[in-house]
Design an enzyme around this catalytic site. Structure first.
Site, PDB file in Angstrom:
ATOM      1  CG  LEU A 209      -1.821  -1.244   1.369  1.00  0.00           C
ATOM      2  CD1 LEU A 209      -2.642  -1.173   2.647  1.00  0.00           C
ATOM      3  CD2 LEU A 209      -2.729  -1.402   0.154  1.00  0.00           C
ATOM      4  CG  HIS A 210       0.993   3.534  -3.305  1.00  0.00           C
ATOM      5  ND1 HIS A 210      -0.075   4.327  -3.663  1.00  0.00           N
ATOM      6  CD2 HIS A 210       1.050   2.557  -4.239  1.00  0.00           C
ATOM      7  CE1 HIS A 210      -0.599   3.883  -4.780  1.00  0.00           C
ATOM      8  NE2 HIS A 210       0.050   2.787  -5.148  1.00  0.00           N
TER       9      HIS A 210
ATOM     10  N   GLY B 243      -1.594   6.456  -2.448  1.00  0.00           N
ATOM     11  CA  GLY B 243      -2.742   6.360  -3.354  1.00  0.00           C
ATOM     12  C   GLY B 243      -3.818   5.456  -2.759  1.00  0.00           C
ATOM     13  CG  HIS B 244      -3.128   1.262  -2.287  1.00  0.00           C
ATOM     14  ND1 HIS B 244      -1.790   1.094  -2.474  1.00  0.00           N
ATOM     15  CD2 HIS B 244      -3.753   0.554  -3.254  1.00  0.00           C
ATOM     16  CE1 HIS B 244      -1.586   0.309  -3.520  1.00  0.00           C
ATOM     17  NE2 HIS B 244      -2.761  -0.033  -4.015  1.00  0.00           N
TER      18      HIS B 244
ATOM     19  CD  GLN C  50      -5.002  -8.077 -11.358  1.00  0.00           C
ATOM     20  OE1 GLN C  50      -6.019  -8.391 -10.768  1.00  0.00           O
ATOM     21  NE2 GLN C  50      -4.541  -6.841 -11.337  1.00  0.00           N
TER      22      GLN C  50
ATOM     23  N   GLY D 103      -9.238   3.544  -7.888  1.00  0.00           N
ATOM     24  CA  GLY D 103      -8.502   4.747  -8.266  1.00  0.00           C
ATOM     25  C   GLY D 103      -8.650   5.019  -9.760  1.00  0.00           C
TER      26      GLY D 103
ATOM     27  CB  SER E 132       2.470   3.183  -9.530  1.00  0.00           C
ATOM     28  OG  SER E 132       2.634   1.824  -9.899  1.00  0.00           O
TER      29      SER E 132
HETATM   30  O1  PAF Z   1      -6.003  -2.290  -9.008  1.00  0.00           O
HETATM   31  C1  PAF Z   1      -5.626  -3.337  -8.454  1.00  0.00           C
HETATM   32  O2  PAF Z   1      -4.810  -3.307  -7.533  1.00  0.00           O
HETATM   33  C2  PAF Z   1      -6.169  -4.679  -8.924  1.00  0.00           C
HETATM   34  O3  PAF Z   1      -6.319  -4.708 -10.300  1.00  0.00           O
HETATM   35  C3  PAF Z   1      -7.469  -5.107  -8.214  1.00  0.00           C
HETATM   36  C4  PAF Z   1      -8.607  -4.151  -8.522  1.00  0.00           C
HETATM   37  C5  PAF Z   1      -7.223  -5.160  -6.728  1.00  0.00           C
HETATM   38  C6  PAF Z   1      -7.900  -6.494  -8.688  1.00  0.00           C
HETATM   39  O4  PAF Z   1      -6.937  -7.448  -8.420  1.00  0.00           O
END
Ligand code: PAF
Length: 312
Positions: free
Chosen positions: A38-39, A41-42, A66, A179, A217
């Protein structure tokens, strides 16, 4: 106000039970999905979520679905202990639950199945499940997932949409916060929620930047100081393009050329630089309605994305 100690939940059933109990107490629930590390932004997303609900769930799950086999899953940064410390530091109501499932989708790091990345006519054709009992259902937002990042990351958005749908089914939130830095992702989730009738409000929050303009990021830690300095060309050129558009330069090719040239001159490799409609992400030739300038570029072996909304 003292900060809160978040409850860490790893099981799906326990998570669902917790949400249902919170709702039975009359609380609305916001979910902030993350992949951890986490940074600021989160933390901004989380603070934003406090405006919409009484109970806050942050999910931390690095989603193998993903990442394609050639992408950076193994090097994706993680620091669960540090993440919890950061969440504890959020003042005010704070985070109630960190949902940290071990595995949500039955392929990837922990089992034997794999994605077949061979594509025909621009499509991902199959996901081979070797074990035969893994997951094989995907959520795809077919048109919106194709452009922008979808061109170079063909499995990315089906992985995101699928895992977010699962998180929605498990956490059962009223609100989910994303975001706008991941603009295409935000629009895809909004469309999925609309198309599949999830009763969830999807909120998009503004991009958080370092003082010099670089969009925050988790990948920024992988930039060398020199690469980081060069990567500033992305935000700088996007800000200039926005200004130029506001002053009357509405020809998209001109704006794109100047952004692409600045990034290339700084030593970056442009993956794409496109101006698209804010809602449907269709390419725009001349800016006449709300548009968004989206960029992805490589600096060294780090791929960065950024965007700038242009509202004229
Ligand atoms: O934005 C992200 O960090 C990821 O794509 C998410 C939305 C947590 C899905 O894995």
């Amino acid at each position: 106000m003292a900060s809160k100690e978040p409850l860490i939940i790893t099981g799906k059933e326990e998570m669902r039970r917790w949400s249902r109990a919170a709702r039975a107490e009359g609380k609305s629930i916001a979910l902030v999905p993350t992949m951890g590390y986490l940074h600021q932004g989160h933390l901004t997303l989380i603070r934003e979520s406090l405006r919409y609900a009484e109970a806050i769930v942050v999910s931390i799950y690095v989603n193998p679905g993903q990442f394609s086999p050639t992408e950076d899953l193994s090097t994706y940064p993680s620091d669960f202990v540090g993440d919890i410390r950061k969440l504890r530091s959020i003042s005010g109501a704070g985070v109630d639950v960190v949902f940290h499932p071990k595995d949500l989708y039955g392929y990837g790091r922990s089992n034997s199945s794999k994605i077949d990345e061979n594509r025909s006519e621009g499509e991902v054709v199959s996901c081979v499940e070797k074990s035969g009992n893994g997951h094989e259902t995907w959520v795809r937002v077919e048109r919106l997932e194709k452009g922008l990042c979808g061109k170079s990351r063909p499995v990315f958005f089906r992985g995101v949409a699928t895992i977010v749908a699962k998180l929605f089914n498990i956490v059962e939130p009223d609100v989910a916060v994303f975001g706008k830095k991941d603009y295409q992702q935000w629009r895809i989730i909004q469309r999925m929620v609309r198309d599949l009738d999830f009763g969830i409000k999807v909120v998009g929050t503004e991009i958080v930047r370092d003082d010099d303009g670089l969009a925050k990021s988790s990948r920024n830690v992988r930039l060398s100081p020199e690469e980081r300095a060069k990567a500033l060309s992305i935000s700088k050129s996007l800000f200039s393009a926005k200004l130029a558009a506001e002053k009357g330069q509405v020809n998209c090719q001109e704006l794109i050329n100047s952004v692409a040239q600045s990034i290339t001159k700084a030593g970056g490799k442009v993956d794409y630089a496109e101006i698209v409609d804010q809602e449907n992400l269709d390419l725009v030739k001349e800016i006449k309605s709300p548009a968004v300038f989206c960029v992805a570029a490589w600096f060294g072996n780090v791929r960065l994305i950024d965007n700038m909304e242009i509202n004229i």
